[in-house]
Design a protein around this motif. Structure first.
Motif, PDB file in Angstrom:
ATOM      1  N   SER A 196       0.852  -1.198   0.000  1.00 51.08           N
ATOM      2  CA  SER A 196       0.000   0.000   0.000  1.00 51.08           C
ATOM      3  C   SER A 196       0.885   1.245   0.000  1.00 51.08           C
ATOM      4  CB  SER A 196      -0.906   0.001   1.226  1.00 51.08           C
ATOM      5  OG  SER A 196      -1.717  -1.148   1.245  1.00 51.08           O
ATOM      6  N   THR A 201      -9.313   4.419   1.494  1.00 53.71           N
ATOM      7  CA  THR A 201     -10.197   3.256   1.456  1.00 53.71           C
ATOM      8  C   THR A 201     -11.624   3.718   1.190  1.00 53.71           C
ATOM      9  OG1 THR A 201     -10.618   3.326   3.841  1.00 53.71           O
ATOM     10  CG2 THR A 201      -8.781   1.938   3.081  1.00 53.71           C
ATOM     11  N   ARG A 218     -10.446  -2.323  -3.111  1.00 55.39           N
ATOM     12  CA  ARG A 218      -9.187  -1.586  -2.985  1.00 55.39           C
ATOM     13  C   ARG A 218      -9.243  -0.330  -3.855  1.00 55.39           C
ATOM     14  NH1 ARG A 218      -3.646  -4.727  -3.676  1.00 55.39           N
ATOM     15  NH2 ARG A 218      -2.996  -4.039  -1.611  1.00 55.39           N
ATOM     16  N   THR A 376      -4.422  -5.727  -9.144  1.00 58.28           N
ATOM     17  CA  THR A 376      -3.737  -4.507  -8.706  1.00 58.28           C
ATOM     18  C   THR A 376      -2.354  -4.401  -9.331  1.00 58.28           C
ATOM     19  OG1 THR A 376      -4.924  -4.625  -6.592  1.00 58.28           O
ATOM     20  CG2 THR A 376      -3.000  -3.189  -6.705  1.00 58.28           C
ATOM     21  N   ILE A 390      -6.232  -3.161   1.274  1.00 59.70           N
ATOM     22  CA  ILE A 390      -7.411  -3.947   0.882  1.00 59.70           C
ATOM     23  C   ILE A 390      -8.466  -3.873   1.978  1.00 59.70           C
ATOM     24  CG2 ILE A 390      -8.251  -6.300   0.504  1.00 59.70           C
ATOM     25  CD1 ILE A 390      -5.748  -6.895  -1.026  1.00 59.70           C
TER      26      ILE A 390
END
Length: 781
Positions: A196, A201, A218, A376, A390
Motif C-alpha cells: 500500500s 479506502t 481496494r 492490482t 485492501i
C-alpha cells in the motif's frame, strides 16, 4: 468457454499434440466442442518495411514501393493501397505465397514488375479494417515470418463444460486439471502482495451476508486509463471472445479468464459515501453498462452507494460509475456471491454475462484476495498509480467438510483396482487435501470444487483421472435369461401399433403445459406448479393429454391440414404421487380421406367408439355422464368389466371457441393400464349345426341407455346364445313420445345338436323376462 491453446500451454505443456490433448481433456469429462485455427491458412508472408512509395508512371492510384523484406536488397512491389507510405511496417506476401483464394506470383503491373504483394487484413482473412494495408507495430522485426510473429499458428479451443465444473472456467483451473490428467508440470503465475502506497479506502457494509459472504475492495489512484493494453493481453482476450476496451477494464476481464474471479472497477470519483451490498428495494432502477435500464426486483443483489444501486452484483456494473478514458482513480471490487443469490436473475433481465455465468456455478472464494492482488499489480504495471490497503468483509463462507473414501468401495464401484498412492496423488493434484487412514482416504475438497460432497463424487474423480479408456471392458458374468411376459397385458408398443393401424398418428407433446389449458379443460383441476419453468406458458404439469392434442390440432390446421387423427400415450400428473399412464386421442375432419368411392362425412362420436372397440376387441360399455370439456349431448363415460376407464366425446362448444377451432374435434382419454388387460384367446370348436336368429323389439324409456339393456340381456342369456346386438333405434309413430323402440338381434347356436323351437322359445322368454324386470322393457306389439 473459448481460449487459445498457446495460453494454456504457457501454464501446462504436456507432450501431446492438439488432437491428443483435446481427446484427453474430453475423456476426462471436459468436452472439447470445437477446435478452430486462430487464422486462415496462408504461407510465405513476412514482416516488411516500406522504404519508399513513388507514384506509378502509368497509373494515378498505384504506387511503386521499395520494400525491405529482410533480404540483402529491397524488392519492388506495386501497391494500390491508399495508406502505402515510407516507414510503414506491413505484411508482405512473397512470390509463391498462398493466401485465402489467391496465389502470389511475380507479375508486371502496368509495365512495372512486382515481386510480391503488400497485404490488408482482408487479403489475409483476418479481422479488422480492409481500407488499406495492415499497419504493424514499429518494433515488428523485418523479415520475421508473419504467422510466427503474430502467433497465428495458434488453435482456439472451445469447451462445453457441465454446470458442476465451474472451476474449469479459468485458465488456472484448466491448467490444474490437465496437469492432474497428464502428469505435466503446472506453472502458475506468481502473484505477490502489492504494498500500500496510500491509505485511502472506501467503507463497505454487507447487509446481505448470506448472499455475499466475502467482499474485497481496494482503491487505486493516479492511473492512466488511456494506457495501451499490451499486445499479449489483447490477443488472449480476443481469442477468448472478449473485445479489448480500456486497459483497466481489460485487466479485470483478463484476471477473470486467468483466475476465474469476476471483478469490477468503479470510477472512484462517482461513488458517493459508503458502499453497501444489499438486496434491491422496490421501484429501484439501474442503468447498466450495456445501455439497458432495468427494473430491480427485491430478490436481486446490488452494490449501492448513498445515491442508490451502482452495480447489479455478480451480473453487470452500472453505467454512471463506469471507468472511462479520463478516469484516474478507481475502486476495484472482487467478491464471492452465493450461487443461489445470482442464479436466474440475469436470464430474467434478458442478460447473459461472463460474470453471472461463473457466479451462478460457484467461484473460488479461497482465491478472491489473490485475484485482487493480481489485478492490482497488472493495473499498476500497465497504467501506473498507487494502491491503497485492501478492504475485506467476511461472513460465513461455505464449509469444506472432509469426505471419507473407502478404498474397498472404490474398487467395487470402479470395477478395477486403483493404486491408493496414485489416487492420493491425483486428488492432491486437483487441489484437495488428502490424508490416508488405513483402508480409507480422508479428502477435504478445495474451495473451488463445489461438486465434491459425497464418497461417490471422489470415486468419479479417481476413475476419471485413471482414464475411462483404461478400464477394461468385461462381459457380464451373470447368465442372460428372458424375463417372463404376461400375455394378458398388451405392451405399450402394441397399443401404439394398433392405433397406427387404425389410421392414427402418434404425437409426443410437452408434459409442461399452460395452467390456463388445464383449468379450461377441467375447472376442478389443480395442476402441479413448476418452481422454475422454462417458459411462463409451460409452468404446470399436465393433468390430461387433451391440451397437447388440441394444440397439435391447431398447429396442423394453421398449415392447411384439414384431416387430423392423432394419439398420445403418456403420463398425466394428478399429484406428486398419482401419475397414471393415459391413452388420449383426437379426430378431426372427414371420417375417411377424400375419395370417389364414398361421400364426404365428418368424423363423429361413433367413429371413435368403433375404433376403441376394435382396439379392445369387444364392445365398450358407454354410460351417460358429464365432463366439463365435452359436449353434454355428445359424450359418454367408458366402462370395461364394471370399471370406469375414461371419457369419449366431442369438444365442448365453449372450448371450441376458446381454442379458436373451426369445428369441434372428437376426443377420448383412457386409463391405458386397464385398457392393456385382455383375455387370452381360447380354442372353440366350430359348430356343424345351423344357427338361429331372432329379432326382438323392446319398448322402453327414452332415457334408458341401450348399453344397459344389452348388459341385462347378455347376463341373462343361456349358453346357446352366441351374440346380442342392437341393429335399430326407432322413435316416432306407434311409440309413445317418452319411449323408444330398440331392435335387438339374438343369434343362437349349439355345438352338439340342432336347436328346437322349444329351445329357442325358452331362451327368448328368459331374455324378455329379464328385460321387463330390470329395464321395464316390454316387447313391442
Amino acid at each position: 468457454m473459448q481460449f487459445p491453446e498457446s495460453w494454456l500451454r504457457s501454464l501446462v505443456n504436456p507432450a501431446l499434440d492438439t488432437a491428443q490433448l483435446a481427446h484427453a481433456v474430453t475423456m476426462a469429462g471436459l468436452e472439447v466442442e470445437a477446435l478452430a485455427a486462430a487464422a486462415p491458412p496462408f504461407n510465405h508472408v513476412v514482416v516488411a518495411e516500406i522504404l519508399s512509395a513513388e507514384k506509378h508512371p502509368d497509373a494515378d492510384r498505384l504506387r511503386v514501393c521499395q520494400v525491405d523484406v529482410g533480404e540483402a536488397s529491397p524488392v519492388t512491389i506495386v501497391c494500390g493501397a491508399p495508406n502505402a507510405a515510407a516507414g510503414l511496417k506491413v505484411p508482405c506476401a512473397r512470390p509463391g505465397a498462398k493466401l485465402p483464394g489467391i496465389e502470389i506470383k511475380v507479375a508486371k503491373v502496368r509495365g512495372v514488375e512486382s515481386f510480391g504483394m503488400l497485404c490488408s487484413t482482408r487479403e489475409l482473412g483476418l479481422e479488422g479494417t480492409a481500407d488499406g494495408l495492415m499497419v504493424l507495430d514499429a518494433d515488428a522485426p523485418v523479415g520475421e515470418d508473419f504467422r510466427t510473429w503474430l502467433n497465428l499458428n495458434d488453435t482456439l479451443i472451445t469447451l462445453k463444460l457441465t454446470p458442476n465444473r465451474a472451476d474449469c472456467l479459468s485458465m488456472r483451473g484448466l491448467a490444474r486439471e490437465i496437469g492432474a490428467i497428464t502428469g505435466a508440470e503446472v506453472r502458475m503465475p506468481q502473484i505477490a502482495e502489492v504494498a500500500s502506497r496510500i491509505q485511502d479506502t472506501v467503507r463497505v457494509q454487507v447487509s446481505a451476508p448470506e448472499a455475499c459472504p466475502l467482499y474485497v475492495g481496494r482503491v487505486v489512484r493516479g492511473l492512466n486509463a488511456q494506457a495501451t493494453t499490451p499486445h499479449w493481453m489483447a490477443e488472449r482476450l480476443e481469442r477468448s471472445g472478449i473485445r479489448p476496451l480500456l486497459a483497466p477494464v481489460d485487466i479485470t476481464n483478463y484476471v477473470m479468464l486467468e483466475l476465474g474471479q469476476p471483478m469490477h472497477a468503479f470510477a472512484l470519483s462517482r461513488l458517493n459515501g459508503v458502499l453497501e451490498v444489499r438486496m434491491a428495494r422496490e421501484g429501484e432502477q439501474l442503468a447498466l453498462l450495456n445501455g439497458q435500464t432495468v427494473e430491480l426486483a427485491p430478490d436481486m443483489l446490488v452494490i449501492a452507494d448513498a445515491g442508490g444501486p451502482v452495480a447489479l452484483a455478480g451480473i453487470m456494473g452500472g453505467q454512471p460509475t463506469s471507468v472511462e478514458r479520463f478516469t484516474v482513480d478507481v475502486f476495484l471490487e472482487a467478491a464471492f456471491f452465493a450461487p443461489a443469490a445470482i442464479a436466474g436473475r440475469a436470464r430474467r433481465l434478458g442478460l447473459a454475462t461472463d460474470s453471472s455465468h461463473r457466479f451462478e456455478r460457484g467461484v473460488d472464494f479461497g482465491a478472491t484476495r489473490q485475484a485482487m492482488e493480481r489485478a492490482t499489480q497488472l493495473l499498476i504495471d500497465l497504467c501506473g498509480g498507487q494502491a491503497g490497503p485492501i478492504t475485506e468483509v467476511v461472513a460465513e463462507l461455505p464449509r469444506r467438510d472432509p469426505i471419507t473414501l473407502r478404498l474397498a468401495r472404490l474398487k467395487r464401484v470402479a470395477g478395477v483396482e486403483l493404486d491408493a498412492d496414485e489416487v492420493m496423488h491425483g486428488l492432491a493434484a486437483l487441489g484437495a487435501g488428502v490424508e490416508r487412514q488405513e483402508d480409507r482416504l480422508i479428502v477435504t475438497p478445495p474451495s473451488f470444487r463445489f461438486d465434491l460432497a459425497i464418497e461417490e463424487d471422489l470415486i468419479e474423480e479417481a476413475v476419471r483421472l485413471f482414464g475411462y479408456d483404461n478400464i477394461p471392458a468385461q462381459p457380464p458374468a451373470a447368465p442372460s435369461r428372458m424375463l417372463p411376459q404376461d400375455e394378458t397385458l398388451l405392451a405399450d408398443d402394441t397399443l401404439r401399433q394398433m392405433l397406427v393401424d387404425l389410421d392414427y398418428q402418434e404425437v409426443i407433446t410437452y408434459s409442461f403445459v399452460d395452467p390456463a389449458w388445464e383449468t379450461a379443460l377441467d375447472a376442478g383441476a389443480r395442476p402441479l406448479e413448476l418452481a422454475n419453468p422454462i417458459a411462463s406458458q409451460l409452468s404446470a404439469m399436465r393433468t390430461t393429454l387433451w391440451g397437447g392434442l388440441i394444440e397439435t390440432l391447431r398447429h396442423n390446421l394453421n398449415r392447411q391440414q384439414e384431416r387430423v387423427r392423432i394419439f398420445e400415450l403418456g403420463r398425466v400428473y394428478a399429484s406428486q404421487v398419482e401419475q397414471p399412464m393415459k391413452l388420449g386421442g383426437l379426430a378431426y375432419g372427414d371420417a375417411v380421406p377424400e375419395q370417389w368411392g364414398a361421400p364426404s362425412r365428418r368424423v363423429d362420436f361413433f367413429d371413435l367408439k368403433g375404433d376403441l372397440e376394435r382396439l379392445v376387441g369387444h364392445p365398450l360399455d358407454t354410460r351417460c355422464g358429464e365432463h366439463s370439456a365435452l359436449h353434454p349431448g355428445q359424450s359418454a363415460a367408458l366402462w370395461v368389466n364394471g370399471q370406469a376407464i375414461g371419457w369419449i366425446g366431442a369438444l365442448h362448444p365453449r372450448l371450441v371457441q376458446a381454442f379458436d377451432l373451426p369445428a369441434a374435434p372428437v376426443l377420448f382419454e383412457l386409463d391405458s393400464q386397464v385398457l392393456a388387460r385382455h383375455r387370452l384367446p381360447r380354442h372353440a370348436t366350430l359348430s356343424r349345426f345351423p344357427l338361429v336368429r331372432r329379432d326382438l323389439a323392446f319398448v322402453l324409456d327414452v332415457h334408458t341407455p341401450a348399453g344397459e339393456l344389452l348388459n341385462v340381456l347378455r347376463d341373462a342369456a343361456p349358453g346357446r346364445v352366441q351374440s346380442i346386438e342392437v341393429f335399430d333405434d326407432y322413435r316416432g309413430k306407434g311409440v309413445a313420445e317418452n319411449q323408444k323402440s330398440l331392435a335387438i338381434r339374438v343369434v343362437m347356436q349349439d355345438t352338439e345338436r340342432t336347436l328346437t323351437d322349444q329351445d329357442v322359445e325358452e331362451a327368448v322368454q328368459k331374455l324378455v323376462g329379464a328385460a321387463l324386470r330390470q329395464c321395464n322393457a316390454a316387447l313391442r306389439a
